[in-house]
Design an enzyme around this catalytic site. Sequence first.
Site, PDB file in Angstrom:
ATOM      1  N   ALA A  33      57.566 113.923 -56.172  1.00 53.19           N
ATOM      2  CA  ALA A  33      56.480 113.413 -55.322  1.00 53.19           C
ATOM      3  C   ALA A  33      55.279 113.012 -56.169  1.00 53.19           C
ATOM      4  CB  ALA A  33      56.060 114.471 -54.314  1.00 53.19           C
ATOM      5  N   ASP A  34      54.723 111.849 -55.869  1.00 51.48           N
ATOM      6  CA  ASP A  34      53.454 111.477 -56.505  1.00 51.48           C
ATOM      7  C   ASP A  34      52.327 111.791 -55.516  1.00 51.48           C
ATOM      8  OD1 ASP A  34      53.333 109.399 -54.615  1.00 51.48           O
ATOM      9  OD2 ASP A  34      54.053 107.896 -56.038  1.00 51.48           O
ATOM     10  N   SER A  35      51.092 111.481 -55.887  1.00 49.24           N
ATOM     11  CA  SER A  35      49.958 111.873 -55.048  1.00 49.24           C
ATOM     12  C   SER A  35      50.010 111.224 -53.669  1.00 49.24           C
ATOM     13  CB  SER A  35      48.631 111.565 -55.745  1.00 49.24           C
ATOM     14  OG  SER A  35      48.574 110.195 -56.083  1.00 49.24           O
ATOM     15  N   ASP A  37      52.783 110.370 -52.059  1.00 53.03           N
ATOM     16  CA  ASP A  37      53.835 111.095 -51.326  1.00 53.03           C
ATOM     17  C   ASP A  37      53.289 112.395 -50.743  1.00 53.03           C
ATOM     18  OD1 ASP A  37      55.880 109.250 -51.923  1.00 53.03           O
ATOM     19  OD2 ASP A  37      56.334 110.250 -53.825  1.00 53.03           O
ATOM     20  N   VAL A  38      52.471 113.083 -51.521  1.00 50.55           N
ATOM     21  CA  VAL A  38      51.907 114.359 -51.079  1.00 50.55           C
ATOM     22  C   VAL A  38      51.015 114.138 -49.856  1.00 50.55           C
ATOM     23  CG1 VAL A  38      50.384 116.274 -51.705  1.00 50.55           C
ATOM     24  CG2 VAL A  38      52.109 115.474 -53.333  1.00 50.55           C
TER      25      VAL A  38
END
Length: 77
Positions: A33-35, A37-38
Amino acid sequence: MVFEKVVSIIADQLDVEEEKVTMEAAIADDLGADSLDVVDLVMSLEEEFNIEIPDEEVENIKTVGDIVKFIEEKTEE
């Protein structure tokens, strides 16, 4: 029950196999997960469980287990 729902949401949103979503799995490192996605994930979890996850709490959430623990604490109140 919380864990199963969280696994389903994470697997769907991050496009990973449910088997990879374990309590110990790190959201960024293990599940990719990237930012952004979070942020999407937090919004989905807030909607699903009808809770609010403050930004400062999001910073402390590193693993799937952290998410489950947070939700369980919030939904007990």
